[in-house]
Design a protein around this motif. Structure first.
Motif, PDB file in Angstrom:
ATOM      1  N   ASP A 131       0.821  -1.210   0.000  1.00 61.64           N
ATOM      2  CA  ASP A 131       0.000   0.000   0.000  1.00 61.64           C
ATOM      3  C   ASP A 131       0.858   1.265   0.000  1.00 61.64           C
ATOM      4  OD1 ASP A 131      -2.212  -1.631   0.128  1.00 61.64           O
ATOM      5  OD2 ASP A 131      -2.573  -1.302   2.260  1.00 61.64           O
ATOM      6  N   SER A 132       2.158   1.109   0.215  1.00 61.44           N
ATOM      7  CA  SER A 132       3.084   2.242   0.263  1.00 61.44           C
ATOM      8  C   SER A 132       3.489   2.633  -1.158  1.00 61.44           C
ATOM      9  CB  SER A 132       4.312   1.868   1.090  1.00 61.44           C
ATOM     10  OG  SER A 132       3.915   1.515   2.398  1.00 61.44           O
ATOM     11  N   PHE A 133       3.991   3.851  -1.305  1.00 65.20           N
ATOM     12  CA  PHE A 133       4.311   4.330  -2.646  1.00 65.20           C
ATOM     13  C   PHE A 133       5.399   5.394  -2.628  1.00 65.20           C
ATOM     14  CE2 PHE A 133       0.651   6.569  -0.949  1.00 65.20           C
ATOM     15  CZ  PHE A 133       0.952   7.900  -1.159  1.00 65.20           C
ATOM     16  N   ILE A 134       5.944   5.613  -3.808  1.00 66.47           N
ATOM     17  CA  ILE A 134       6.959   6.644  -4.045  1.00 66.47           C
ATOM     18  C   ILE A 134       6.327   7.694  -4.947  1.00 66.47           C
ATOM     19  CG2 ILE A 134       9.170   7.109  -5.187  1.00 66.47           C
ATOM     20  CD1 ILE A 134       9.872   4.122  -4.509  1.00 66.47           C
ATOM     21  N   THR A 135       6.561   8.957  -4.646  1.00 71.81           N
ATOM     22  CA  THR A 135       6.077  10.016  -5.524  1.00 71.81           C
ATOM     23  C   THR A 135       7.259  10.781  -6.092  1.00 71.81           C
ATOM     24  OG1 THR A 135       5.807  11.420  -3.576  1.00 71.81           O
ATOM     25  CG2 THR A 135       3.828  10.375  -4.435  1.00 71.81           C
ATOM     26  N   GLN A 136       7.180  11.047  -7.377  1.00 81.07           N
ATOM     27  CA  GLN A 136       8.168  11.929  -8.004  1.00 81.07           C
ATOM     28  C   GLN A 136       7.512  13.290  -8.095  1.00 81.07           C
ATOM     29  OE1 GLN A 136       9.891  10.667 -11.747  1.00 81.07           O
ATOM     30  NE2 GLN A 136      10.892  12.625 -12.053  1.00 81.07           N
ATOM     31  N   VAL A 137       8.067  14.256  -7.377  1.00 79.38           N
ATOM     32  CA  VAL A 137       7.483  15.587  -7.326  1.00 79.38           C
ATOM     33  C   VAL A 137       8.203  16.578  -8.235  1.00 79.38           C
ATOM     34  CG1 VAL A 137       6.543  15.274  -5.009  1.00 79.38           C
ATOM     35  CG2 VAL A 137       8.851  16.183  -5.282  1.00 79.38           C
ATOM     36  N   GLY A 138       9.280  16.136  -8.873  1.00 83.33           N
ATOM     37  CA  GLY A 138      10.007  16.959  -9.837  1.00 83.33           C
ATOM     38  C   GLY A 138       9.804  16.403 -11.238  1.00 83.33           C
ATOM     39  N   THR A 139      10.138  17.183 -12.226  1.00 80.00           N
ATOM     40  CA  THR A 139       9.889  16.779 -13.614  1.00 80.00           C
ATOM     41  C   THR A 139      11.107  16.163 -14.292  1.00 80.00           C
ATOM     42  OG1 THR A 139      10.405  19.021 -14.350  1.00 80.00           O
ATOM     43  CG2 THR A 139       8.076  18.499 -13.934  1.00 80.00           C
ATOM     44  N   GLY A 140      12.063  15.696 -13.518  1.00 81.32           N
ATOM     45  CA  GLY A 140      13.286  15.124 -14.080  1.00 81.32           C
ATOM     46  C   GLY A 140      13.037  13.864 -14.902  1.00 81.32           C
ATOM     47  N   SER A 141      14.018  13.527 -15.729  1.00 80.86           N
ATOM     48  CA  SER A 141      13.939  12.357 -16.610  1.00 80.86           C
ATOM     49  C   SER A 141      14.757  11.215 -16.009  1.00 80.86           C
ATOM     50  CB  SER A 141      14.469  12.709 -17.993  1.00 80.86           C
ATOM     51  OG  SER A 141      13.703  13.753 -18.551  1.00 80.86           O
ATOM     52  N   TYR A 142      14.072  10.279 -15.375  1.00 82.44           N
ATOM     53  CA  TYR A 142      14.747   9.157 -14.718  1.00 82.44           C
ATOM     54  C   TYR A 142      14.186   7.809 -15.149  1.00 82.44           C
ATOM     55  CZ  TYR A 142      15.974  13.136 -11.853  1.00 82.44           C
ATOM     56  OH  TYR A 142      16.415  14.365 -11.433  1.00 82.44           O
ATOM     57  N   LYS A 143      13.475   7.791 -16.264  1.00 86.47           N
ATOM     58  CA  LYS A 143      12.865   6.555 -16.766  1.00 86.47           C
ATOM     59  C   LYS A 143      13.908   5.440 -16.857  1.00 86.47           C
ATOM     60  CE  LYS A 143       9.939   4.918 -20.542  1.00 86.47           C
ATOM     61  NZ  LYS A 143      10.544   3.757 -21.075  1.00 86.47           N
ATOM     62  N   ASP A 144      13.512   4.247 -16.415  1.00 84.70           N
ATOM     63  CA  ASP A 144      14.316   3.018 -16.455  1.00 84.70           C
ATOM     64  C   ASP A 144      15.456   2.990 -15.432  1.00 84.70           C
ATOM     65  OD1 ASP A 144      12.681   1.924 -18.429  1.00 84.70           O
ATOM     66  OD2 ASP A 144      13.886   2.802 -20.032  1.00 84.70           O
ATOM     67  N   ARG A 145      15.606   4.017 -14.633  1.00 77.10           N
ATOM     68  CA  ARG A 145      16.562   3.943 -13.519  1.00 77.10           C
ATOM     69  C   ARG A 145      15.938   3.104 -12.415  1.00 77.10           C
ATOM     70  NH1 ARG A 145      21.599   6.891 -13.011  1.00 77.10           N
ATOM     71  NH2 ARG A 145      21.786   8.166 -14.862  1.00 77.10           N
ATOM     72  N   ILE A 146      16.772   2.666 -11.484  1.00 76.80           N
ATOM     73  CA  ILE A 146      16.305   1.824 -10.388  1.00 76.80           C
ATOM     74  C   ILE A 146      16.298   2.619  -9.088  1.00 76.80           C
ATOM     75  CG2 ILE A 146      16.783  -0.262  -9.025  1.00 76.80           C
ATOM     76  CD1 ILE A 146      16.028  -0.952 -11.845  1.00 76.80           C
ATOM     77  N   ILE A 147      15.225   2.474  -8.319  1.00 80.70           N
ATOM     78  CA  ILE A 147      15.175   2.986  -6.951  1.00 80.70           C
ATOM     79  C   ILE A 147      15.396   1.777  -6.051  1.00 80.70           C
ATOM     80  CG2 ILE A 147      13.749   4.001  -5.148  1.00 80.70           C
ATOM     81  CD1 ILE A 147      12.277   5.536  -7.393  1.00 80.70           C
ATOM     82  N   THR A 148      16.479   1.805  -5.302  1.00 79.77           N
ATOM     83  CA  THR A 148      16.793   0.707  -4.383  1.00 79.77           C
ATOM     84  C   THR A 148      16.518   1.177  -2.957  1.00 79.77           C
ATOM     85  OG1 THR A 148      18.487  -0.125  -5.886  1.00 79.77           O
ATOM     86  CG2 THR A 148      18.596  -0.874  -3.599  1.00 79.77           C
TER      87      THR A 148
END
Length: 155
Positions: A131-148
């Motif tokens: 039920d938890s989540f991550i929000t991206q609040v900036g408009t940066g381009s990080y597609k296909d990067r990994i959040i560890t």
């Protein structure tokens, strides 16, 4: 003065304050999430019943300055999120539709916090990783990067 003593005792007993050099937790679980798109978005975490049935002690985000690559679901690797992108992301610990804690990624990054952990101390039944989540609040381009994310927990 007794009121202060009661508050200090409560914080110590519940693990909300402790010595800097204390052991964080007995176990660690890593969750890697692929950033699906560029720009503003919400990224849901996968379900993890193991962590749901554990006491979460601390959470940290690992960036490419600590570990170059993170794991994709298919077993391949991709570059981890860079530390310069941390201000553009936040993490929300939830259960059902109730948000338990919200924090910016920069607070969960140990190198920028002088090695200190981001303590969450969430008891069993008070959180659900799915039920938890991550929000991206900036408009940066990080597609296909990994959040560890590293979750430190006790059984």
């Amino acid at each position: 003065m007794p009121v202060v003593s009661q508050i200090e005792t409560y914080f110590t007993e519940t693990g909300k304050i402790r010595q800097y050099a204390d052991k964080v937790a007995n176990n660690c679980e890593i969750i890697s999430i692929v950033i699906p798109a560029n720009g503003l978005q919400t990224i849901n975490l996968p379900q993890n019943s193991w962590l749901d049935q554990s006491k979460l002690r601390a959470i940290e985000v690992v960036t490419e300055d600590e570990q170059d690559f993170g794991n994709n679901p298919d077993g391949t690797t991709s570059e981890n999120l860079q530390s310069a992108a941390l201000p553009e992301f936040g993490f929300t610990l939830s259960i059902d539709s109730e948000e338990i804690a919200q924090t910016p990624f920069s607070s969960m990054h140990r190198p920028t916090q002088s090695g200190k952990f981001y303590f969450i101390d969430s008891p069993v039944g008070r959180h659900r990783i799915g039920d938890s989540f991550i929000t991206q609040v900036g408009t940066g381009s990080y597609k296909d990067r990994i959040i560890t994310l590293r979750f430190w927990y006790d059984k």
